[in-house]
Design a protein around this motif. Structure first.
Motif, PDB file in Angstrom:
ATOM      1  N   LEU A 170       1.352  -1.323   0.191  1.00  0.00           N
ATOM      2  CA  LEU A 170       0.239   0.356  -0.369  1.00  0.00           C
ATOM      3  C   LEU A 170       1.235   1.241   0.051  1.00  0.00           C
ATOM      4  O   LEU A 170       2.124   0.728   0.147  1.00  0.00           O
ATOM      5  N   ALA A 171       0.482   1.833  -0.044  1.00  0.00           N
ATOM      6  CA  ALA A 171       1.049   3.926  -0.673  1.00  0.00           C
ATOM      7  C   ALA A 171       1.883   3.630   1.302  1.00  0.00           C
ATOM      8  O   ALA A 171       2.939   4.647   1.579  1.00  0.00           O
ATOM      9  N   ASP A 172       1.346   3.281   2.119  1.00  0.00           N
ATOM     10  CA  ASP A 172       2.078   3.605   3.217  1.00  0.00           C
ATOM     11  C   ASP A 172       2.597   2.874   3.867  1.00  0.00           C
ATOM     12  O   ASP A 172       3.691   2.168   4.537  1.00  0.00           O
ATOM     13  N   GLY A 173       3.327   1.693   3.267  1.00  0.00           N
ATOM     14  CA  GLY A 173       4.385   0.928   2.890  1.00  0.00           C
ATOM     15  C   GLY A 173       4.005  -0.385   3.562  1.00  0.00           C
ATOM     16  O   GLY A 173       4.914  -1.081   3.575  1.00  0.00           O
ATOM     17  N   THR A 174       2.934  -1.015   3.599  1.00  0.00           N
ATOM     18  CA  THR A 174       2.470  -1.267   3.898  1.00  0.00           C
ATOM     19  C   THR A 174       2.197  -2.697   3.143  1.00  0.00           C
ATOM     20  O   THR A 174       2.294  -3.026   2.596  1.00  0.00           O
ATOM     21  N   VAL A 175       2.507  -4.107   3.508  1.00  0.00           N
ATOM     22  CA  VAL A 175       2.127  -5.097   3.041  1.00  0.00           C
ATOM     23  C   VAL A 175       1.609  -6.265   3.619  1.00  0.00           C
ATOM     24  O   VAL A 175       0.765  -6.729   3.733  1.00  0.00           O
ATOM     25  N   LEU A 176       0.489  -6.451   1.930  1.00  0.00           N
ATOM     26  CA  LEU A 176      -0.279  -7.370   2.467  1.00  0.00           C
ATOM     27  C   LEU A 176      -0.458  -8.910   1.746  1.00  0.00           C
ATOM     28  O   LEU A 176       0.184  -8.649   0.435  1.00  0.00           O
ATOM     29  N   ASP A 177      -0.907  -9.856   1.912  1.00  0.00           N
ATOM     30  CA  ASP A 177      -1.142 -11.005   1.727  1.00  0.00           C
ATOM     31  C   ASP A 177      -1.980 -11.137   1.324  1.00  0.00           C
ATOM     32  O   ASP A 177      -2.745 -11.574   2.362  1.00  0.00           O
ATOM     33  N   ALA A 178      -3.142 -11.169   0.046  1.00  0.00           N
ATOM     34  CA  ALA A 178      -4.321 -11.516  -0.266  1.00  0.00           C
ATOM     35  C   ALA A 178      -4.707 -12.658  -0.801  1.00  0.00           C
ATOM     36  O   ALA A 178      -3.976 -12.630  -1.747  1.00  0.00           O
ATOM     37  N   GLY A 179      -5.797 -13.176  -0.382  1.00  0.00           N
ATOM     38  CA  GLY A 179      -6.158 -14.489  -1.195  1.00  0.00           C
ATOM     39  C   GLY A 179      -7.431 -14.951  -0.244  1.00  0.00           C
ATOM     40  O   GLY A 179      -7.620 -14.617   0.695  1.00  0.00           O
ATOM     41  N   PRO A 180      -7.673 -15.899  -1.035  1.00  0.00           N
ATOM     42  CA  PRO A 180      -9.085 -16.548  -0.961  1.00  0.00           C
ATOM     43  C   PRO A 180      -8.923 -17.056   1.180  1.00  0.00           C
ATOM     44  O   PRO A 180      -8.080 -17.878   2.102  1.00  0.00           O
ATOM     45  N   GLY A 181     -10.223 -16.383   1.606  1.00  0.00           N
ATOM     46  CA  GLY A 181     -10.510 -16.690   3.369  1.00  0.00           C
ATOM     47  C   GLY A 181      -9.386 -15.353   4.181  1.00  0.00           C
ATOM     48  O   GLY A 181      -9.457 -14.896   5.083  1.00  0.00           O
ATOM     49  N   THR A 182      -8.759 -14.238   3.543  1.00  0.00           N
ATOM     50  CA  THR A 182      -8.225 -13.520   4.054  1.00  0.00           C
ATOM     51  C   THR A 182      -8.358 -11.794   4.573  1.00  0.00           C
ATOM     52  O   THR A 182      -9.527 -11.962   2.807  1.00  0.00           O
ATOM     53  N   PRO A 183      -8.305 -11.143   5.043  1.00  0.00           N
ATOM     54  CA  PRO A 183      -9.816 -10.610   5.407  1.00  0.00           C
ATOM     55  C   PRO A 183      -8.748  -8.834   4.835  1.00  0.00           C
ATOM     56  O   PRO A 183      -8.086  -8.885   4.525  1.00  0.00           O
ATOM     57  N   MET A 184      -9.901  -8.242   4.027  1.00  0.00           N
ATOM     58  CA  MET A 184      -9.712  -7.315   3.226  1.00  0.00           C
ATOM     59  C   MET A 184      -9.626  -6.434   4.105  1.00  0.00           C
ATOM     60  O   MET A 184      -9.551  -5.950   5.884  1.00  0.00           O
ATOM     61  N   PRO A 185      -8.487  -5.200   4.187  1.00  0.00           N
ATOM     62  CA  PRO A 185      -7.818  -3.917   5.109  1.00  0.00           C
ATOM     63  C   PRO A 185      -9.240  -3.251   5.871  1.00  0.00           C
ATOM     64  O   PRO A 185     -10.869  -2.971   5.299  1.00  0.00           O
ATOM     65  N   GLU A 186      -9.204  -3.358   6.966  1.00  0.00           N
ATOM     66  CA  GLU A 186     -10.843  -2.895   8.039  1.00  0.00           C
ATOM     67  C   GLU A 186     -11.081  -1.279   7.956  1.00  0.00           C
ATOM     68  O   GLU A 186     -12.351  -1.514   7.726  1.00  0.00           O
ATOM     69  N   ARG A 187     -10.261  -0.796   6.922  1.00  0.00           N
ATOM     70  CA  ARG A 187     -10.558   0.388   6.675  1.00  0.00           C
ATOM     71  C   ARG A 187     -12.137   0.625   5.474  1.00  0.00           C
ATOM     72  O   ARG A 187     -12.765   0.680   5.342  1.00  0.00           O
ATOM     73  N   LEU A 188     -11.158  -0.562   4.719  1.00  0.00           N
ATOM     74  CA  LEU A 188     -12.203  -0.980   4.004  1.00  0.00           C
ATOM     75  C   LEU A 188     -13.323  -1.640   3.763  1.00  0.00           C
ATOM     76  O   LEU A 188     -14.359  -1.840   2.598  1.00  0.00           O
ATOM     77  N   GLY A 189     -13.192  -2.727   4.345  1.00  0.00           N
ATOM     78  CA  GLY A 189     -14.598  -3.607   5.421  1.00  0.00           C
ATOM     79  C   GLY A 189     -15.261  -2.525   5.235  1.00  0.00           C
ATOM     80  O   GLY A 189     -16.803  -2.600   5.411  1.00  0.00           O
ATOM     81  N   ALA A 190     -14.989  -1.997   6.346  1.00  0.00           N
ATOM     82  CA  ALA A 190     -16.360  -0.233   7.050  1.00  0.00           C
ATOM     83  C   ALA A 190     -17.189  -0.047   5.568  1.00  0.00           C
ATOM     84  O   ALA A 190     -17.987  -0.070   5.932  1.00  0.00           O
ATOM     85  N   LEU A 191     -16.322   0.768   5.102  1.00  0.00           N
ATOM     86  CA  LEU A 191     -16.804   1.203   3.950  1.00  0.00           C
ATOM     87  C   LEU A 191     -17.463   0.574   3.092  1.00  0.00           C
ATOM     88  O   LEU A 191     -18.992   1.012   2.660  1.00  0.00           O
TER      89      LEU A 191
END
Length: 902
Positions: A170-191
């Motif tokens: 992400l732009a803030d430098g956070t590295v995410l591993d996304a795939g089946p069953g992994t949660p989306m970023p919390e702030r996106l989930g709320a939207l």
């Protein structure tokens, strides 16, 4: 947050250990992709690993500098250009990290080219399903960015459907591993949870809704797939570091059913019924595209066609499926089962964008080339779209993925004046209104980019657009990632690269340089199929050495952004071999050899030229004036002679023949059947080829006259950009050739013959009717000797393959019964190129790509055939191999072992 000036930005990037290039050349090369837009970056970074990507993001964040990820730069909507840091992933981050046959997945870096992944998958009986027409050069990262689909999406789905996991920053430098069953970023989930109803009604309404963010992927019923949601976000929300993609089993048998219709709209009407069959692809193609392909396979009667593909486990099964499609369609049809013919037809479709760009009386452009509507409404949409074009005084050539309702089109917009740009903007707005009225999408697979993002309000209601804005802010609050795209977009007519028509000495280059639309065919190695373009790029892998890279620089020259004398222009053209491979292999018809000659002519007007231009460019005069004995004595001085001529010290200098053809006894019967017009190289360096040609023609019952002109054709003057001199030489040669206008004339040196048949047209407005030896022998019904059991390795001269056509030679050689290996690519010598200082390493690398490995692999006693003097010189110099001309093969020169290494 502070802004950082360009000098400090580059210093910070380099301090972080990054390869950061802010040169004028790099900024010119990366200012455009395959779109109509030009936005110059501040710096180009080519990261070598994931840590370097994260370091670049950190510098961008600290300095408040935008960052744009880039694969191969084949994005048609302007998705891969930006005003800050451009991250070039293709150069280094291009590996398949893991391929799991059991799981049927591949883990790849974002810069892996689709075709490279496909080769590894097919070797294991699998394939990556999506296959864009640019599959030979587009990257998987770019496909994920645009959510690309390709011709076989009917069977394999979009790229997002084949994503099994993404590793992103992400732009803030956070590295995410996304795939089946992994949660989306919390702030996106709320939207998402707050707007479920809006997402269900506005997003993902049909399969090719490619515009906007695919928020439907985040719905609970769709598994809340954050990884698949990121496909199609065009680098605006995250930077891709790795991708895990699904592979599928490749069907062993395929058939292509070609169906003919009276119009493209009629073809579109037939799509819904065809979709009742199990098709893997259903593509539409307009006659105006196929008419540009001289060697196109036979097509059924019609002005528009559908290519319907079926697959199966046996040939009989596939034939049955294909016959059912053909019979049920009730229109003229052909069932094509031969793999080679299928490949030829698919190649036309793959080149659709480039071919369509030159299919109209005015140059045709992208800009509105990717709309999609539900397939059942496609025919009516096309009729309304044609009416919209006509009402705007425009014309366009439609083609595309008709089975998915996706239409590609190139339109003859005129963009070099304000009125034309106004019409462009008005048409895009009207086109958006039209496609929205059909419940369609502005983009079906190319993404919105700079071409369509500002039109999204025609397709989405205000609350949906506002939601996309909140999503962007949640993941990229400072707007660093690919700004101006999708959210807070730039106007559709902002930064159009075709907006300035120049005046001055290179004004004539404007239209020619802009033939290059950036589709990037020159980035693909096509030598295995006999192609030539682009040998220097194959050797170096650098964007500046591609045909596209050179065209981008010349576009900047013609727009007044670069002087013709700028170092960037010199650097871009320096490694162009003037092979003319692009004149045939580039679907848009770019001829960089010609543009290079014109540019050199302008650059050195009134200025001092390099020594090599004077020595090698005026070689024909020198060898005519200096006796061979004296010339060869001078060459024996070695280093001094090379230094004087600007020749690389590692090169051997070819020796002149003791007795040139012009000093031999005249061969001129009163009423010849054929004339051999002797070029400078055959005359002074290899008169044995003339002797062999005379022997072959005489044995065929021909009365042969041999002529040597007082002037050369101008080849060496053209290649060094001495065009006034070339015009004078060409004119004299053409006048002399008129004396034999009633008699067939042949030439033995392909590059000289190409000058008379091609370059003469643009230099002096006329051309000569001169044949190759093979063309003449075929015309008189010649029967070649029996060479059964002989192995022949052939290096067609680049100009022979690209300008003259090598088909007659191939038929003649195969008629001997010999085993023929025809090589693609260039020998690497290319006239004066391989001799000049600074070119040796690239010249050798080009030769090592195809030519030298094939010669080494040939059996003992194999013949190596190369009609070009430069090709034979390269083989002698680098491999100590004596190659022979076709005439020598047919004359039996040196049999049975004429070319064994000495």
């Amino acid at each position: 947050m502070t802004r950082i000036d360009s000098r400090d930005l580059v210093a910070a990037l380099r301090q972080a250990g990054l390869d950061a290039d802010d040169s004028r050349l790099a900024r010119s090369l990366y200012a455009s992709d395959a779109s109509l837009y030009r936005i110059e970056p501040r710096v180009v970074v080519t990261p070598r690993d994931e840590d370097e990507v994260l370091a670049a993001i950190a510098v961008a964040r600290d300095g408040g500098v935008p960052i744009t990820p880039r694969g191969s730069g084949t994005s048609i909507a302007g998705n891969a250009i930006g005003p800050g840091i451009v991250l070039d992933f293709r150069r280094h981050l291009n590996a398949v990290l893991d391929l799991d046959v059991e799981a049927r997945t591949a883990r790849v870096q974002p810069g892996i080219v689709h075709a490279a992944l496909q080769r590894e998958a097919i070797a294991r009986g699998l394939r990556f399903g999506p296959d864009p027409s640019t599959h030979t050069r587009c990257t998987v990262g770019g496909m994920i960015g645009n959510n690309a689909c390709g011709s076989r999406a009917l069977a394999y789905g979009r790229t997002s459907d084949n994503v099994e996991g993404l590793r992103v920053a992400l732009a803030d430098g956070t590295v995410l591993d996304a795939g089946p069953g992994t949660p989306m970023p919390e702030r996106l989930g709320a939207l998402v949870d707050a707007e479920l109803a809006l997402i269900r009604t506005s997003f993902g309404t049909f399969s090719r809704q490619g515009s906007g963010y695919a928020l439907e992927q985040l719905l609970p019923e769709n598994g809340r797939r954050f990884d698949r949601f990121l496909a199609g976000t065009e680098g605006t929300l995250a930077v891709l570091l790795q991708a895990t993609v699904r592979l599928v089993e490749d069907a062993p048998h395929r058939a292509l059913v070609v169906l003919g219709y009276a119009s493209m709209a009629d073809a579109a009407d037939a799509v819904p019924d065809l979709l009742a069959h199990p098709l893997t692809a259903c593509e539409g193609l307009d006659r105006r595209i196929t008419d540009l392909v001289a060697s196109a396979p036979d097509l059924p009667a019609g002005d528009g066609w559908l290519f319907a593909e079926v697959v199966g486990s046996t040939a009989a099964e596939v034939r049955g499926l294909a016959d059912a499609v053909a019979t049920g369609a009730g229109v003229p049809a052909r069932v094509v089962t031969d793999p080679g013919e299928q490949a030829a037809l698919w190649r036309i479709r793959e080149d659709g964008a480039g071919l369509a760009a030159r299919s109209l009386s005015r140059p045709a452009h992208s800009g509105w080339e990717d709309a999609a509507v539900p397939p059942e409404r496609l025919g009516d949409y096309l009729r309304d779209f044609d009416a919209l074009l006509a009402g705007a005084g425009l014309d366009g050539v439609p083609y595309g993925h008709f089975g998915d309702g996706c239409v590609h089109v190139r339109i003859d917009f005129e963009l070099d004046d304000s009125a034309g740009r106004d019409r462009f903007r008005d048409f895009l707005e009207a086109g958006a209104e039209l496609v929205a009225s059909y419940g369609g999408s502005l983009s079906g697979e190319h993404g919105d980019g700079r071409a369509r993002s500002a039109l999204l309000d025609r397709m989405y209601p205000p609350d949906a657009l506002a939601l996309m804005g909140r999503v962007k802010h949640a993941l990229d609050p400072d707007g660093l990632l690919n700004p101006g795209v999708l959210v807070d977009p730039d106007p559709v007519d902002h930064a159009l690269r075709l907006a300035v028509r120049p005046a001055g000495p290179l004004a004539a280059l404007y239209d020619d340089a802009h033939r290059c639309t950036g589709v990037g065919r020159c980035l693909a190695d096509n030598t295995a199929s006999g192609g030539v373009m682009c040998p220097s790029y194959v050797a170096t892998g650098a964007e500046k050495d591609s045909t596209r890279g050179r065209a981008r620089v010349l576009q900047d020259v013609t727009a007044g952004l670069l002087p013709v004398t700028a170092p960037a222009v010199t650097d871009a053209l320096d490694l162009c071999l003037a092979c003319k491979g692009c004149s045939r292999d580039c679907p848009t018809g770019v001829d960089m050899a010609t543009y290079k000659a014109q540019t050199l002519d302008a650059k050195y007007a009134g200025r001092r030229r390099p020594r090599s231009h004077l020595a090698l460019g005026r070689l024909p005069d020198l060898v005519r004036r200096v006796p061979a004995r004296l010339a060869n004595a001078g060459l024996a001085l070695g280093p001094l002679a090379k230094a004087a001529a600007g020749v690389d010290r590692r090169r051997s200098l070819p020796r002149l023949a003791p007795v040139p053809v012009r000093r031999q006894a005249p061969r001129a019967p009163d009423r010849p059947d054929v004339v051999i017009w002797v070029d400078t190289f055959s005359d002074h360096f290899s008169p044995e080829t003339v002797d062999a040609a005379v022997a072959v023609l005489s044995a065929a019952g021909q009365q042969v006259a041999v002529r040597t002109g007082s002037e050369c054709c101008g080849l060496t003057s053209i290649s060094t950009g001495q065009l006034d001199r070339a015009r004078a030489q060409l004119t004299a040669t053409l006048v002399a050739l008129e004396a034999d206008a009633s008699t067939p004339v042949i030439m033995l040196e392909p590059s000289c013959l190409a000058v008379l048949r091609d370059d003469a047209e643009w230099l002096v407005g006329r051309r000569a009717q001169v044949r190759t030896l093979a063309e003449h022998l075929e015309a008189i019904g010649y029967t070649p000797p029996d060479l059964t059991g002989t192995e022949i390795v052939v290096q067609p001269h680049c100009h022979h393959a690209s300008v003259l056509g090598w088909e007659a030679d191939e038929r003649l050689l195969r008629g001997t019964g010999a085993t023929i290996t025809r090589l693609g690519g260039c020998c690497g010598m290319a006239g004066n190129f391989g001799m000049e200082k600074g070119h040796y390493e690239v010249s050798v690398a080009v030769a090592e790509h195809a030519l030298l490995p094939a010669v080494r692999a040939a059996g003992p006693g194999a013949l190596v055939v190369a009609d070009g003097f430069s090709c034979r010189t390269q083989l002698a110099d680098l491999a100590d191999v004596r190659a022979v001309h076709l005439a020598q093969v047919l004359a039996g020169d040196g049999q049975p072992d004429p070319v064994a290494p000495r």
